[in-house]
Design an enzyme around this catalytic site. Structure first.
Site, PDB file in Angstrom:
ATOM      1  N   GLU A  39       0.804  -1.231   0.000  1.00 37.56           N
ATOM      2  CA  GLU A  39       0.000   0.000   0.000  1.00 37.56           C
ATOM      3  C   GLU A  39       0.838   1.282   0.000  1.00 37.56           C
ATOM      4  O   GLU A  39       0.619   2.175   0.802  1.00 37.56           O
ATOM      5  CB  GLU A  39      -0.918   0.019   1.231  1.00 37.56           C
ATOM      6  CG  GLU A  39      -1.892  -1.127   1.250  1.00 37.56           C
ATOM      7  CD  GLU A  39      -2.784  -1.108   2.477  1.00 37.56           C
ATOM      8  OE1 GLU A  39      -3.992  -1.342   2.311  1.00 37.56           O
ATOM      9  OE2 GLU A  39      -2.290  -0.876   3.602  1.00 37.56           O
TER      10      GLU A  39
HETATM   11  C1  TNX Z   1      -4.419  -4.107   4.818  1.00 40.28           C
HETATM   12  S1  TNX Z   1      -2.606  -6.390   4.385  1.00 40.28           S
HETATM   13  C2  TNX Z   1      -3.142  -3.817   5.262  1.00 40.28           C
HETATM   14  C3  TNX Z   1      -2.916  -3.447   6.659  1.00 40.28           C
HETATM   15  C4  TNX Z   1      -4.197  -3.290   7.406  1.00 40.28           C
HETATM   16  C5  TNX Z   1      -5.145  -4.405   7.044  1.00 40.28           C
HETATM   17  C6  TNX Z   1      -6.430  -4.399   7.797  1.00 40.28           C
HETATM   18  C7  TNX Z   1      -1.664  -5.287   4.165  1.00 40.28           C
HETATM   19  C8  TNX Z   1      -0.434  -5.712   3.562  1.00 40.28           C
HETATM   20  N1  TNX Z   1      -2.022  -4.040   4.501  1.00 40.28           N
HETATM   21  O1  TNX Z   1      -2.138  -2.279   6.731  1.00 40.28           O
HETATM   22  O2  TNX Z   1      -3.931  -3.283   8.755  1.00 40.28           O
HETATM   23  O3  TNX Z   1      -5.426  -4.347   5.664  1.00 40.28           O
HETATM   24  O4  TNX Z   1      -7.179  -5.531   7.539  1.00 40.28           O
END
Ligand code: TNX
Length: 585
Positions: free
Chosen positions: A399
Site C-alpha cells: 500500500e
Molecule cells: C491491509 S494487508 C493492510 C494493513 C491493514 C489491514 C487491515 C496489508 C499488507 N495491509 O495495513 O492493517 O489491511 O485488515
C-alpha cells in the site's frame, strides 16, 4: 531375572554418560544397570531392584520395547495410579497427524516417570524439547518429570519418555517430522532435529486431557493413549502474524501468542513492527525512532516498544518452541511514525506527518530520491538482521500509494539488496512483485491475483495469506464486537475450507511455500481480544499448513475444534463462541 541390589546415587557426580538436566528439584541421578524404582506420592520411596545382567538394555532406540524389558519386574512395585484418571485421547488432535495407529490401553504418567534424552538425540537438539515437555506437563500433573541424559534402557526411573534419534526405519521425516510410539510401558519420540522433537512434545501435550493445560495442580493421574503416530508437515511455512504497531503488546502478551502458535505446530511468527501508528523496535543508531515514534498507538494510547534485549528474548522464546521470528519493517509506505520521529527523512516540499492515531491513510512515503533514505534503511536493516537469527527479513512494501511507481521499484530493489547483503532472504507483501525483486524473494499474497501471478512468473516463492480467508482481523460474522469486514466475514468454517495451492487459480503449486494468517490490530487492544480473534480460527490455518488435504472435511474437523475449548479454558484463554462450531454444552 535375578534382582541384585545396586548403588543408587542421588547426589553423586554424573557418570556413565548420564546426567540430569534442567531445573529439577532433585539433584541426583540413579546409577545402576537394569532397574527399577517405585516411588509414589511426594515422598521418595526408593525400591531398588537391579538385574545382575550388566547389559545396558540395548537402549539405542529407547523405544517402549526397551523400557518394557526393563520394566518386567516392576508392576508389583509400582503403586496404582491415583484417582481420578484424566484419560488422554487421539480423537481431537489438531493438526490431524499424517499417520496414526491407535493401540489398546493407556500409559499413566506417574511419580516415577522420567524424561530420557539419548546422547545422539541431545546432539540434535532434543534437550530443549525435553525441557519444554517438562515445563508443559509439570504444573498440572504435579510431577517432577526429571530430565535425564542417557541411553534410555538402563538407569531409568519408572516408565520413560525417551527422546531418540530417528533411524532409517522411520522413513523420511525431514527437519520437522517425528515418530511417537506410546506403549503401556513408556513413550519413544524419534526425530532428527530440534523442530521434530518439539512438535512431538506438542502432540504429547495435546494427547493428554485438557486439564493438563491448567497452571494449577490437578488431583489424580493423567494417561496417554497407547498407539503410534508418524507425522510430517505438508508445508514449510506455517505462519501467524501479529501487528504490534497499531496497538502495542508487551513481551509477556506476545509470548502467550507464540505459545498458542506453537501448540498447533505453526513455525513462523511474523511481527509487524512498524507502521504509521508506531515504531516498536529499538534501533540503536536512530534512538528517536522509539523515543518519539513509539510514544502512542491507534486511539492515542501510550504505545510502547521493545528494547533490543526484549526483542532477543522474544526471538529466543519462539526459537525454543520451534518458531522462527520474521521481523517486518514496513517501507516505503506506512511510515508516518518514522517520519514524525526523523523529519529529515521527509521528501522535500511535503509536510512532516504526525504519528497516526487513526487508521492508516496511505499518504506517507520514504523518499526514493534521497541518499539519506538509503543510509537510514541500511542502518535499520543491518541492526534488525543482526538481531535476528532467522533467515528472513520482511520489508513490507504494501500500500505505498504515496510512492510513484518508478520510485517504488527503485527503492525496493535497493532495499531488498541491502537485506541480501545483510545475509537475509527478503520477504514482502504482494505489491513487491511489481518491483521485480528477484526469484529469491518470498512474496506474501494477500490481495492481488495479478501480483501473485507476477511473483510466480519471476520465480519467487509464495506465502498465501488471502485476506478473504486468512485475515484474523476480519469479524466472524456481523455480531463480532471487534474486527473489520472489508474482506468479508470469516467464520471458523470459512477459515478452514480452503487450500493454499488452489485458493488462487493458476499458481504453480511447487512455488507455494505455505500460508500465514495475519492479525492486524487496528481494532484489537488487549491479549483477550487477540485470543478472541485467534480462537477458534488459528488452528484452522495450522491444520491446513500441516495436514494432508485428502479427506479433509469441515464435519470431521468441527468436532475436533470444538473439543479444544476445554483446553483454552484450562489455560485461561479467551475465545469466540462462533455459532458454526458444535461446542459441547
Ligand atoms: C491491509 S494487508 C493492510 C494493513 C491493514 C489491514 C487491515 C496489508 C499488507 N495491509 O495495513 O492493517 O489491511 O485488515
Amino acid at each position: 531375572m535375578g534382582a541384585t541390589p545396586c548403588s543408587s546415587t542421588l547426589t553423586g557426580p554424573p557418570g556413565g554418560g548420564h546426567r540430569r538436566r534442567g531445573p529439577g528439584r532433585g539433584s541426583g541421578r540413579l546409577a545402576c544397570g537394569r532397574v527399577l524404582v517405585a516411588l509414589l506420592g511426594l515422598v521418595s520411596l526408593l525400591l531398588v531392584a537391579c538385574s545382575g545382567d550388566d547389559d545396558t538394555a540395548g537402549g539405542d532406540t529407547g523405544g517402549p520395547e526397551e523400557s518394557s524389558r526393563s520394566s518386567e519386574a516392576t508392576p508389583s512395585t509400582v503403586a496404582p495410579p491415583v484417582e481420578p484418571l484424566h484419560h488422554g485421547s487421539f480423537a481431537s488432535l489438531i493438526p490431524r497427524p499424517t499417520g496414526l495407529t491407535p493401540g489398546d490401553g493407556e500409559l499413566p504418567l506417574v511419580a516415577s516417570t522420567a524424561i530420557v534424552v539419548q546422547p545422539e538425540a541431545e546432539a540434535e537438539g532434543a534437550g530443549g524439547a525435553a525441557d519444554l515437555l517438562r515445563g508443559y506437563l509439570g504444573p498440572a500433573t504435579g510431577l517432577e518429570l526429571p530430565v535425564v541424559q542417557g541411553d534410555g534402557g538402563a538407569d531409568v526411573v519408572g516408565p520413560p519418555i525417551t527422546f531418540a534419534l530417528a533411524t532409517g526405519g522411520d522413513g523420511e521425516l525431514g527437519t520437522e517430522g517425528y515418530v511417537l510410539d506410546i506403549a503401556s510401558r513408556g513413550v519413544a519420540i524419534r526425530a532428527s532435529s530440534a523442530a521434530g522433537f518439539g512438535w512431538a512434545v506438542q502432540t504429547v501435550r495435546q494427547l493428554l486431557a485438557p486439564e493438563v493445560q491448567s497452571p494449577d495442580p490437578q488431583p489424580g493421574t493423567f494417561t496417554l493413549p497407547v498407539g503410534t503416530l508418524r507425522d510430517v508437515p505438508r508445508f514449510a511455512w506455517r505462519g501467524a502474524m501479529l501487528d504490534v504497531a497499531r496497538h502495542f503488546f508487551t513481551v509477556e502478551e506476545v509470548e502467550r501468542v507464540i505459545d498458542l502458535a506453537a501448540q498447533y505446530k505453526l513455525n513462523r511468527f511474523h511481527l509487524h513492527l512498524t507502521d504509521d501508528q508506531g515504531w516498536r523496535l529499538q534501533i540503536e543508531q536512530f534512538p528517536e525512532l522509539t523515543e518519539v515514534g513509539a510514544a502512542t498507538e491507534l486511539g492515542g494510547g501510550p504505545g510502547g516498544f521493545y528494547t533490543q534485549d526484549q526483542y532477543r528474548e522474544l526471538v529466543d522464546y519462539a526459537a525454543a518452541r520451534g518458531i522462527v521470528v520474521v521481523p517486518e519493517i514496513d517501507m516505503p509506505g506506512h511510515v508516518a511514525a518514522a517520519l514524525a520521529a526523523r523529519p529529515s527523512l521527509v521528501c522535500p516540499g511535503t509536510p512532516t506527518p504526525a504519528i497516526a492515531t487513526g487508521f492508516s491513510d496511505g499518504t506517507t512515503t520514504l523518499c526514493a530520491d534521497a541518499e539519506s533514505t538509503y543510509s537510514f534503511v541500511q542502518g535499520v536493516v543491518d541492526e534488525v538482521a543482526a538481531l535476528t537469527p532467522g533467515p528472513y527479513l520482511h520489508v513490507g512494501a504494501d500500500e505505498a500509494q504515496a510512492t510513484p511507481p518508478d520510485d517504488y521499484q527503485r527503492f525496493l530493489r535497493r532495499a531488498t539488496d541491502m537485506v541480501r547483503a545483510a545475509g537475509k532472504q527478503p520477504v514482502g507483501w504482494d505489491e513487491i512483485a511489481t518491483a521485480a525483486t528477484g526469484s529469491d524473494a518470498i512474496v506474501q499474497f494477500w490481495l492481488s491475483s495479478e501480483n501473485a501471478a507476477a511473483a510466480a512468473g519471476q520465480g519467487a516463492s509464495l506465502v498465501m495469506s488471502p485476506a478473504r480467508r486468512a485475515y484474523l482481523d476480519m469479524k466472524y460474522d456481523d455480531s463480532t464486537p471487534i474486527g473489520l469486514t472489508w474482506a468479508g466475514t470469516i467464520n471458523t468454517r470459512r477459515s478452514y475450507e480452503w487450500d493454499p495451492t488452489t485458493v488462487e487459480p493458476g499458481l504453480p503449486a511447487d512455488q507455494i511455500l505455505g500460508l500465514e494468517a495475519p492479525l492486524w490490530t487496528e481494532t484489537v487492544t488487549s491479549l483477550a481480544e487477540i485470543e478472541q480473534m485467534l480462537l477458534p480460527r488459528l488452528p484452522s490455518y495450522a491444520e491446513i499448513g500441516w495436514s494432508t488435504p485428502d479427506g479433509r472435511t469441515w464435519d470431521e474437523y468441527a468436532g475436533r475444534i470444538a473439543a479444544q475449548a476445554a483446553r483454552w479454558t484450562a489455560a485461561g484463554r479467551a475465545y469466540t463462541r462462533d455459532p458454526v462450531v458444535p461446542w459441547p454444552s
